[in-house]
Design a protein around this motif. Structure first.
Motif, PDB file in Angstrom:
ATOM      1  N   ALA A  94      -5.760 -43.744   8.977  1.00 49.92           N
ATOM      2  CA  ALA A  94      -4.849 -43.511  10.106  1.00 49.92           C
ATOM      3  C   ALA A  94      -4.844 -44.717  11.047  1.00 49.92           C
ATOM      4  CB  ALA A  94      -5.262 -42.243  10.852  1.00 49.92           C
ATOM      5  N   ALA A  95      -6.020 -45.246  11.354  1.00 53.06           N
ATOM      6  CA  ALA A  95      -6.104 -46.420  12.230  1.00 53.06           C
ATOM      7  C   ALA A  95      -5.460 -47.629  11.566  1.00 53.06           C
ATOM      8  CB  ALA A  95      -7.560 -46.713  12.583  1.00 53.06           C
ATOM      9  N   LEU A  96      -5.738 -47.823  10.286  1.00 54.85           N
ATOM     10  CA  LEU A  96      -5.173 -48.956   9.566  1.00 54.85           C
ATOM     11  C   LEU A  96      -3.650 -48.842   9.460  1.00 54.85           C
ATOM     12  CD1 LEU A  96      -5.998 -51.542   8.095  1.00 54.85           C
ATOM     13  CD2 LEU A  96      -6.151 -50.189   5.989  1.00 54.85           C
ATOM     14  N   ALA A  97      -3.129 -47.649   9.359  1.00 60.33           N
ATOM     15  CA  ALA A  97      -1.679 -47.438   9.247  1.00 60.33           C
ATOM     16  C   ALA A  97      -0.934 -47.880  10.502  1.00 60.33           C
ATOM     17  CB  ALA A  97      -1.385 -45.970   8.953  1.00 60.33           C
ATOM     18  N   LEU A  98      -1.588 -47.873  11.631  1.00 57.10           N
ATOM     19  CA  LEU A  98      -0.933 -48.288  12.871  1.00 57.10           C
ATOM     20  C   LEU A  98      -0.762 -49.806  12.966  1.00 57.10           C
ATOM     21  CD1 LEU A  98      -2.704 -45.826  15.312  1.00 57.10           C
ATOM     22  CD2 LEU A  98      -0.301 -45.768  14.603  1.00 57.10           C
ATOM     23  N   VAL A  99      -1.569 -50.562  12.244  1.00 51.78           N
ATOM     24  CA  VAL A  99      -1.547 -52.020  12.344  1.00 51.78           C
ATOM     25  C   VAL A  99      -0.200 -52.619  11.936  1.00 51.78           C
ATOM     26  CG1 VAL A  99      -2.627 -54.170  11.553  1.00 51.78           C
ATOM     27  CG2 VAL A  99      -4.053 -52.208  12.178  1.00 51.78           C
TER      28      VAL A  99
ATOM     29  N   GLY B 265       6.287 -42.157  19.561  1.00 52.01           N
ATOM     30  CA  GLY B 265       6.887 -41.374  18.480  1.00 52.01           C
ATOM     31  C   GLY B 265       7.861 -40.342  19.012  1.00 52.01           C
ATOM     32  N   ILE B 266       7.481 -39.660  20.073  1.00 47.31           N
ATOM     33  CA  ILE B 266       8.391 -38.684  20.684  1.00 47.31           C
ATOM     34  C   ILE B 266       9.628 -39.391  21.214  1.00 47.31           C
ATOM     35  CG2 ILE B 266       8.644 -37.093  22.635  1.00 47.31           C
ATOM     36  CD1 ILE B 266       5.649 -36.342  22.164  1.00 47.31           C
ATOM     37  N   GLY B 267       9.441 -40.549  21.822  1.00 45.42           N
ATOM     38  CA  GLY B 267      10.571 -41.328  22.316  1.00 45.42           C
ATOM     39  C   GLY B 267      11.509 -41.749  21.201  1.00 45.42           C
TER      40      GLY B 267
ATOM     41  N   THR C 100      19.217 -46.730  13.176  1.00 48.67           N
ATOM     42  CA  THR C 100      18.972 -45.321  13.518  1.00 48.67           C
ATOM     43  C   THR C 100      17.932 -44.718  12.585  1.00 48.67           C
ATOM     44  OG1 THR C 100      21.201 -45.079  14.409  1.00 48.67           O
ATOM     45  CG2 THR C 100      20.055 -43.048  13.815  1.00 48.67           C
ATOM     46  N   LEU C 101      18.097 -44.944  11.310  1.00 53.99           N
ATOM     47  CA  LEU C 101      17.138 -44.422  10.336  1.00 53.99           C
ATOM     48  C   LEU C 101      15.755 -45.033  10.550  1.00 53.99           C
ATOM     49  CD1 LEU C 101      16.543 -42.719   7.826  1.00 53.99           C
ATOM     50  CD2 LEU C 101      17.276 -44.688   6.438  1.00 53.99           C
ATOM     51  N   MET C 102      15.698 -46.318  10.805  1.00 45.62           N
ATOM     52  CA  MET C 102      14.409 -46.989  11.009  1.00 45.62           C
ATOM     53  C   MET C 102      13.697 -46.480  12.262  1.00 45.62           C
ATOM     54  SD  MET C 102      13.727 -48.974   8.535  1.00 45.62           S
ATOM     55  CE  MET C 102      14.603 -48.015   7.331  1.00 45.62           C
TER      56      MET C 102
ATOM     57  N   TYR D 191       6.404 -41.851  11.541  1.00 45.43           N
ATOM     58  CA  TYR D 191       5.257 -42.628  11.053  1.00 45.43           C
ATOM     59  C   TYR D 191       4.136 -42.677  12.088  1.00 45.43           C
ATOM     60  CZ  TYR D 191       2.827 -46.700   9.008  1.00 45.43           C
ATOM     61  OH  TYR D 191       1.904 -47.555   8.463  1.00 45.43           O
ATOM     62  N   VAL D 192       4.472 -43.051  13.324  1.00 40.95           N
ATOM     63  CA  VAL D 192       3.413 -43.167  14.339  1.00 40.95           C
ATOM     64  C   VAL D 192       2.894 -41.801  14.770  1.00 40.95           C
ATOM     65  CG1 VAL D 192       4.085 -45.455  15.158  1.00 40.95           C
ATOM     66  CG2 VAL D 192       4.990 -43.452  16.310  1.00 40.95           C
ATOM     67  N   LEU D 193       3.746 -40.785  14.743  1.00 36.75           N
ATOM     68  CA  LEU D 193       3.267 -39.442  15.068  1.00 36.75           C
ATOM     69  C   LEU D 193       2.275 -38.938  14.024  1.00 36.75           C
ATOM     70  CD1 LEU D 193       6.476 -37.688  16.447  1.00 36.75           C
ATOM     71  CD2 LEU D 193       4.384 -38.219  17.712  1.00 36.75           C
ATOM     72  N   VAL D 194       2.588 -39.148  12.762  1.00 34.94           N
ATOM     73  CA  VAL D 194       1.679 -38.713  11.694  1.00 34.94           C
ATOM     74  C   VAL D 194       0.372 -39.488  11.754  1.00 34.94           C
ATOM     75  CG1 VAL D 194       1.340 -38.658   9.181  1.00 34.94           C
ATOM     76  CG2 VAL D 194       3.495 -37.847  10.165  1.00 34.94           C
ATOM     77  N   ALA D 195       0.457 -40.807  11.887  1.00 34.50           N
ATOM     78  CA  ALA D 195      -0.767 -41.618  11.965  1.00 34.50           C
ATOM     79  C   ALA D 195      -1.616 -41.195  13.163  1.00 34.50           C
ATOM     80  CB  ALA D 195      -0.416 -43.102  12.041  1.00 34.50           C
ATOM     81  N   SER D 196      -0.977 -40.947  14.295  1.00 38.07           N
ATOM     82  CA  SER D 196      -1.712 -40.531  15.499  1.00 38.07           C
ATOM     83  C   SER D 196      -2.358 -39.167  15.318  1.00 38.07           C
ATOM     84  CB  SER D 196      -0.767 -40.485  16.702  1.00 38.07           C
ATOM     85  OG  SER D 196      -0.252 -41.748  16.959  1.00 38.07           O
TER      86      SER D 196
END
Length: 135
Positions: free
Chosen positions: A69-74, A20-22, A43-45, A52-57
């Motif tokens: 949160a775990a399901l959102a990463l799938v 996410g930071i990357g 760029t937007l994606m 998205y991954v930062l929030v889920a994490s």
């Protein structure tokens, strides 16, 4: 066991925090790769997927709806595996091997995320959660 479950969530999420930071700090470089894979509005994606991954994490680490949160990463992991690591389309042996490893990693992480989902959906208490599961 609660501390071990918390440590597991932190360790599991570390790769997503880094990703996410990357996505947010190297957006232009990642956008070029996304564009090469024919992703619309790359760029937007890249920026959206980074948030998205930062929030889920963060939700997973903090134990706020850890099942959700775990399901959102799938979906993120499956899209990444099948769209970005399409090893079956590679002709260069080194590129093919690298993409196959990344594909396998993403599928394995998706399996781990599903396992965490099942764990937290079945037992709302492991791992020092701030908020119990949503499902």
């Amino acid at each position: 066991m609660d501390v071990i479950a918390l440590i597991a969530r932190i360790v599991f999420s570390a790769i997503f925090i880094g990703a996410g930071i990357g996505h947010l700090t190297a957006t232009q470089a990642m956008s070029g790769y996304a564009a090469s894979k024919k992703l619309p509005q790359p760029t937007l994606m890249v920026q959206i997927s980074g948030v998205y991954v930062l929030v889920a994490s963060a939700l997973l680490i903090l134990g706020i709806w850890p099942d959700l949160a775990a399901l959102a990463l799938v979906p993120f992991l499956l899209v990444t595996a099948f769209v970005f690591h399409d090893f079956w389309k590679q002709s260069d042996p080194m590129a093919k091997q690298n993409e196959q490893q990344q594909f396998s990693k993403d599928l394995s992480l998706a399996g781990g995320a599903l396992a965490l989902f099942v764990l937290y959906a079945a037992d709302p208490h492991p791992g020092l959660n701030l908020v119990g599961p949503l499902f």
